[in-house]
Design a protein around this motif. Structure first.
Motif, short mmCIF file in Angstrom:
data_model
loop_
_atom_site.label_atom_id
_atom_site.label_comp_id
_atom_site.label_asym_id
_atom_site.label_seq_id
_atom_site.Cartn_x
_atom_site.Cartn_y
_atom_site.Cartn_z
N ALA A 1 1.18 -1.01 0.05
CA ALA A 1 0.17 -0.09 -0.28
C ALA A 1 0.66 1.19 -0.02
O ALA A 1 2.01 1.33 0.26
CB ALA A 1 -0.83 -0.10 1.48
N ILE A 2 0.14 2.46 -0.45
CA ILE A 2 0.92 3.37 -0.83
C ILE A 2 0.19 5.06 -0.17
O ILE A 2 -0.72 4.93 -0.09
CB ILE A 2 1.28 4.18 -2.45
N ASP A 3 1.04 6.10 0.32
CA ASP A 3 0.00 7.25 0.14
C ASP A 3 1.84 8.16 0.67
O ASP A 3 2.53 8.07 0.56
CB ASP A 3 -0.20 7.22 1.76
N HIS A 4 1.29 9.27 0.66
CA HIS A 4 1.99 10.79 0.33
C HIS A 4 2.15 11.06 0.96
O HIS A 4 0.58 11.84 1.79
CB HIS A 4 2.01 10.75 -1.50
N ALA A 5 2.78 12.49 1.02
CA ALA A 5 2.50 13.50 1.91
C ALA A 5 3.86 14.83 1.20
O ALA A 5 3.82 14.44 0.33
CB ALA A 5 3.14 13.57 3.85
N VAL A 6 2.87 16.14 1.55
CA VAL A 6 3.54 17.40 0.77
C VAL A 6 4.21 17.97 1.92
O VAL A 6 3.47 18.07 2.73
CB VAL A 6 3.03 17.60 0.12
N MET A 7 5.64 17.70 2.12
CA MET A 7 6.29 18.64 3.18
C MET A 7 6.43 20.27 2.86
O MET A 7 6.32 20.45 1.44
CB MET A 7 7.93 18.44 2.99
N ARG A 8 6.09 20.62 3.45
CA ARG A 8 5.77 22.31 3.16
C ARG A 8 7.66 22.96 3.63
O ARG A 8 6.89 24.32 3.00
CB ARG A 8 4.86 22.70 4.14
N ASP A 9 8.08 22.15 4.52
CA ASP A 9 9.24 22.56 4.17
C ASP A 9 10.26 21.57 4.23
O ASP A 9 10.05 20.22 4.79
CB ASP A 9 9.49 23.79 4.79
#
Length: 351
Positions: free
Chosen positions: A247-255
């Motif tokens: 399974a996969i998920d993702h995040a978007v680092m703001r910095d």
């Protein structure tokens, strides 16, 4: 009932030509014909003259030719600064007799060669967008919302290519070879954003590329290299047409120190799953600051800022996950917000 099932293997590498670990996988039962992509982290500088990428690519091409296998996507990212470990991430898929369930899906595509005068321009955006759509179809992913990571290997300009094109009267987006890497990465990322419906193609002009950084993809990871003139594209997401424990998920680092987003993404995945892979983008914040504090990554004339960023973000991720064989790629133009970037996490659920 037949279904597609993905497999992922992280394999240590002692050098750009060390494919012995992958050969061992084949000896232990993995069919070379099931491999669809190899992502590599090689210990070059990640810049224009990083020939470790081409060296690794040629080594894998020779390996797969030995087994009569063609068309494997080979995406090599140079630069293992800090404590990042050189390694290969091998993606395989096969038809199995199992009911379909929501699981990791993998799709690949390759675009036609990009005319070099289109590099860093709207034509590249549109070419890549169609390639991403093709990779989604190959993965059996219909909803762009199910896509969690798009890895793209794109071309760059060398002085030799520039001289030949200018002799033909072609006008290029840049004569700076290092600048060409950023433009190619940025245009490719915007192509992914168009394909995923994050941005409308009609709103993008040539001058927006590596300029309007408020335009970005939340899933794209692009890497430029001298070893190709087209684009290799790998789409990773979730699909009800597949099966298996991944399974996969993702995040978007703001910095570069946004650990909260990463931990939240990990929390959305099965708690009992063990780590299969971490794929991330990194760049020095163009403002020259991280949370109000000055950084010097862009002031260093000796070491490229992308190299600093890989080491920095690699350390952050290693502290979270407790491993150093992480795929951290530098240069995040239009890949997440300025100074940040997407991070994909893949886990394998316990049976």
């Amino acid at each position: 009932m037949p279904s597609l099932r993905a497999q992922i293997f992280r394999v240590a590498a002692n050098g750009p030509d060390d494919i012995s670990g992958v050969e061992a996988l084949f000896a232990s039962g993995l069919s070379p014909k099931d491999v669809v992509a190899v992502l590599g982290k090689t210990e070059g500088n990640g810049c224009v003259n990083d020939f470790s990428r081409g060296y690794a690519t040629r080594s894998f091409e020779t390996l797969f030719q030995k087994y009569g296998v063609e068309g494997v996507s080979l995406v090599m990212s140079g630069g293992t600064e800090g404590a990042l470990s050189p390694h290969w991430t091998v993606f395989a898929r096969a038809v199995v007799q199992a009911p379909t369930e929501r699981a990791l899906a993998i799709g690949v595509a390759r675009t036609p060669s990009l005319p070099a005068e289109h590099l860093g321009r709207r034509e590249q955006v549109l070419l890549v967008a169609e390639g991403v759509r093709e990779a989604m179809r190959d993965a059996g992913i219909d909803d762009p919302g199910d896509v969690h990571f798009v890895q793209i290997k794109c071309p760059l300009l060398t002085l030799n290519r520039i001289a030949g094109l200018e002799a033909e009267g072609k006008i290029l987006a840049t004569r700076d070879t290092l600048r060409s890497m950023g433009l190619s990465r940025g245009a490719s990322a915007l192509g992914a954003a168009v394909a995923l419906g994050e941005i409308s193609a009609e709103t993008i002009n040539d001058t927006d590329i590596c300029s309007r950084y408020e335009l970005f993809s939340r899933c794209a990871s692009t890497s430029a290299g001298v070893e190709l003139t087209d684009h290799e594209i790998i789409v990773l997401g979730m699909s009800d047409k597949w099966s298996g424990p991944l399974a996969i998920d993702h995040a978007v680092m703001r910095d570069a120190i946004d650990t909260t987003a990463i931990r939240e993404a990990r929390g959305r995945l099965p708690a009992n799953g063990h780590l299969a892979a971490v794929l991330a983008k990194a760049e020095p914040d163009p403002s020259g600051k991280v949370r109000g504090k000055r950084h010097t990554m862009l002031d260093d004339s000796d070491i490229s800022g992308t190299r600093h960023a890989r080491a920095f973000v690699g350390g952050v991720l290693a502290g979270i996950f407790g491993v150093t064989d992480l795929f951290v790629s530098g240069g995040a133009e239009h890949q997440g917000p300025p100074g940040g970037g997407p991070v994909a996490i893949i886990v394998e659920k316990e049976h």
